[in-house]
Write an enzyme that holds these catalytic residues in place. Structure first.
Site, PDB file in Angstrom:
ATOM      1  N   SER A 105     128.051  51.060  34.595  1.00 53.07           N
ATOM      2  CA  SER A 105     129.431  50.630  34.395  1.00 53.07           C
ATOM      3  C   SER A 105     129.429  49.419  33.473  1.00 53.07           C
ATOM      4  O   SER A 105     128.373  48.909  33.097  1.00 53.07           O
ATOM      5  CB  SER A 105     130.073  50.257  35.732  1.00 53.07           C
ATOM      6  OG  SER A 105     129.563  49.014  36.173  1.00 53.07           O
ATOM      7  N   LYS A 106     130.605  48.979  33.146  1.00 53.08           N
ATOM      8  CA  LYS A 106     130.776  47.858  32.213  1.00 53.08           C
ATOM      9  C   LYS A 106     129.966  46.629  32.670  1.00 53.08           C
ATOM     10  O   LYS A 106     129.489  45.856  31.847  1.00 53.08           O
ATOM     11  CB  LYS A 106     132.275  47.514  32.139  1.00 53.08           C
ATOM     12  CG  LYS A 106     132.675  46.740  30.905  1.00 53.08           C
ATOM     13  CD  LYS A 106     132.662  47.584  29.638  1.00 53.08           C
ATOM     14  CE  LYS A 106     132.512  46.694  28.422  1.00 53.08           C
ATOM     15  NZ  LYS A 106     132.122  47.408  27.217  1.00 53.08           N
ATOM     16  N   ARG A 107     129.843  46.492  33.966  1.00 55.96           N
ATOM     17  CA  ARG A 107     129.074  45.392  34.541  1.00 55.96           C
ATOM     18  C   ARG A 107     127.655  45.321  33.977  1.00 55.96           C
ATOM     19  O   ARG A 107     127.039  44.282  33.884  1.00 55.96           O
ATOM     20  CB  ARG A 107     128.960  45.613  36.049  1.00 55.96           C
ATOM     21  CG  ARG A 107     129.476  44.535  36.918  1.00 55.96           C
ATOM     22  CD  ARG A 107     129.508  44.960  38.386  1.00 55.96           C
ATOM     23  NE  ARG A 107     129.196  46.346  38.680  1.00 55.96           N
ATOM     24  CZ  ARG A 107     127.998  46.787  39.065  1.00 55.96           C
ATOM     25  NH1 ARG A 107     127.004  45.957  39.187  1.00 55.96           N
ATOM     26  NH2 ARG A 107     127.817  48.061  39.355  1.00 55.96           N
ATOM     27  N   HIS A 108     127.110  46.495  33.658  1.00 49.41           N
ATOM     28  CA  HIS A 108     125.728  46.560  33.196  1.00 49.41           C
ATOM     29  C   HIS A 108     125.587  46.260  31.705  1.00 49.41           C
ATOM     30  O   HIS A 108     124.499  46.334  31.163  1.00 49.41           O
ATOM     31  CB  HIS A 108     125.148  47.953  33.459  1.00 49.41           C
ATOM     32  CG  HIS A 108     125.055  48.283  34.912  1.00 49.41           C
ATOM     33  ND1 HIS A 108     125.921  49.162  35.527  1.00 49.41           N
ATOM     34  CD2 HIS A 108     124.215  47.845  35.874  1.00 49.41           C
ATOM     35  CE1 HIS A 108     125.602  49.250  36.804  1.00 49.41           C
ATOM     36  NE2 HIS A 108     124.575  48.465  37.049  1.00 49.41           N
ATOM     37  N   GLY A 109     126.700  45.973  31.049  1.00 52.70           N
ATOM     38  CA  GLY A 109     126.644  45.735  29.605  1.00 52.70           C
ATOM     39  C   GLY A 109     127.380  46.837  28.874  1.00 52.70           C
ATOM     40  O   GLY A 109     128.167  47.565  29.478  1.00 52.70           O
TER      41      GLY A 109
END
Ligand code: GLU
Length: 466
Positions: free
Chosen positions: A241-245
């Site tokens: 997800s966006k959290r991972h970059g």
């Protein structure tokens, strides 16, 4: 298998090319390219509300960056809708599908009753075996006659044999009451018409495969080889997800990763060939096989990507790197290089490309060849240009005036000069870096001198000494 391999990438144009999609495209591309087969591209634009031309454009750009060239024309699924509907009508005529006049309320009522009685809520239409003479003049959908008994086995190259009880398959709708074909039908008809032999896609489509097989069987078409690949997770094991970059493939271009490194990395995401981490496109094409795809989710690891990219930059052709860096600057919205800067960059490439994991890193090292005189030293470099150092530089300059401009001679001159000053070359390096690049961290002093040439080197030393 002797038939020529045909694979396809079939993105829905509802957003950019994400990492997962890029990997799916890459796997299909590698599989076809390694076997002299064809790699086709189909845009699944049947969902008119969510499909946009901008998304198609973004997907094409992402694929172009990754060098995933497709064969033939791009197929628009939406444009094939009449053909999809014709297949449904063919099944209708063959008695393998039927008109269902059930209303939404009737279907709801069926489900409520089934629930109350503890039966399966899978809808069973009373119209399946109805006499056409009893058909009302009313709107209808076309449903396929799902097999009632036995099992359907998906022989998946990644998941193994996946068996589904046919009594769990419903009489799927093929045509809606407005006559438009459903997506599931469109995929099968397109894959068949495009001659697709191998379907490699995300395992979120595994359930669809069982339903799609009903259509293949009903039409008497050959079922393609399936390979449903696991999703990509972040380093923490959770769904990417966006959290991972960054999620968009092209964001990695903007960050300055080389496409070859990205391809290498994406190929390793869920697939392996022994312990090989770094490999070329040619090796990937030769090695890639469905049996090397892992069943468990792959984990995205930025460090590994950087590491592979560094190795690809180091072994890339200088002229090709120059072109790719120019494309990177453009994609990242940064100022383009002048012809002279790009030429200088290419000449310097041999001493820049080791140990640069990304293009910004490489350009940072290249700054000595990109700046113009007079050079403004940065804070650290300025400290190496005190009065004493400037004096040394001005003494050194005449020694270089007539020296042959090659590494051995320059080494001799500089080492000899250092010895005469009763010091080490290391002591000269700081002021020389500051004079030649305006920085404290640069490629080797000799490499900079060789790339810059005698006139420019002397001019920079003279500037700094002044
Ligand atoms: N359009 C589908 C997607 O983007 C892919 C369908 C398929 O590969 O069969 O997920």
């Amino acid at each position: 298998m002797n038939a020529p391999v045909v694979t396809r990438f079939a993105p829905s144009p509802t957003g950019f090319l994400h990492i997962g999609g890029a990997r799916t495209a890459l796997f299909n591309w590698l599989y076809a390219r390694g076997r002299g087969g064809k790699f086709l591209l189909r845009i699944e634009d049947t969902d008119r509300a969510r499909s946009t031309p901008e998304a198609t454009e973004a997907i094409l750009k992402g694929m172009a960056w990754l060098g995933l060239d497709h064969d033939g024309e791009i197929v628009s699924q939406f444009e094939n809708a009449p053909r999809h509907a014709a297949v449904a009508r063919e099944l209708l005529e063959a008695g393998k599908a039927y008109k269902c006049f059930a209303t939404q309320e009737e279907i709801e009522a069926f489900r409520e009753a089934a629930k109350a009685e503890g039966r399966s809520t899978l809808y069973r239409s009373p119209w399946r075996d109805a006499d056409p003479a009893s058909h009302p003049d009313a709107p209808y959908v076309v449903r396929i006659k799902a097999p009632l008994e036995g099992t359907t086995v998906i022989r998946d190259q990644v998941q193994g044999n996946v068996t589904i009880r046919n009594d769990q398959l419903d009489d799927m709708i093929l045509l809606r009451s407005d006559g438009t074909p459903v997506y599931m039908l469109a995929v099968v008809v397109d894959d068949h018409d495009m001659g697709v032999t191998h379907v490699v896609r995300g395992d979120d489509h595994l359930n669809n495969a069982a339903r799609q097989m009903m259509i293949y069987e009903a039409m008497g078409w050959e079922v393609p080889v399936w390979a449903h690949i696991p999703l990509i997770h972040g380093a923490d094991g959770k769904k990417l997800s966006k959290r991972h970059g960054a999620l968009g493939a092209q964001e990695y271009q903007v960050m300055g990763f080389p496409a070859a490194g990205m391809r290498n990395y994406l190929a390793r995401l869920g697939w392996s060939h022994g312990d090989d981490e770094f490999f070329t496109d040619a090796q990937a094409k030769e090695w890639f096989d469905l049996s090397g795809i892992r069943k468990s989710p792959a984990q995205f690891d930025l460090k590994k990507l950087e590491n592979l990219c560094g190795q690809h930059i180091a072994q890339a052709d200088d002229a090709a790197l120059r072109r790719e860096i120019e494309a990177y600057l453009d994609a990242a919205g940064k100022a383009a290089l002048t012809e002279a800067q790009a030429d200088g960059l290419e000449r310097a490439m041999y001493c820049l490309k080791d140990r640069a994991k990304t293009f910004p890193e490489l350009l940072e090292k290249a700054s000595f060849v990109l700046v113009d005189r007079p050079i403004q030293p940065d804070e650290k470099a300025a400290k190496n240009l005190d009065t004493v150092s400037r004096g040394i530089l001005s003494e050194l300059t005449p020694h270089l005036q007539n020296a042959s401009w090659n590494k051995e001679t320059l080494e001799e001159v500089l080492n000899g000069f250092a010895a005469a000053k009763d010091t080490k070359f290391g002591k000269l390096a700081g002021p020389l870096r500051a004079a030649l690049a305006g920085r404290a961290v640069t490629p080797s002093v000799f490499d900079m001198m060789l790339v810059l040439g005698r006139d420019e080197t002397l001019a920079r030393l003279t500037d700094a000494a002044a």
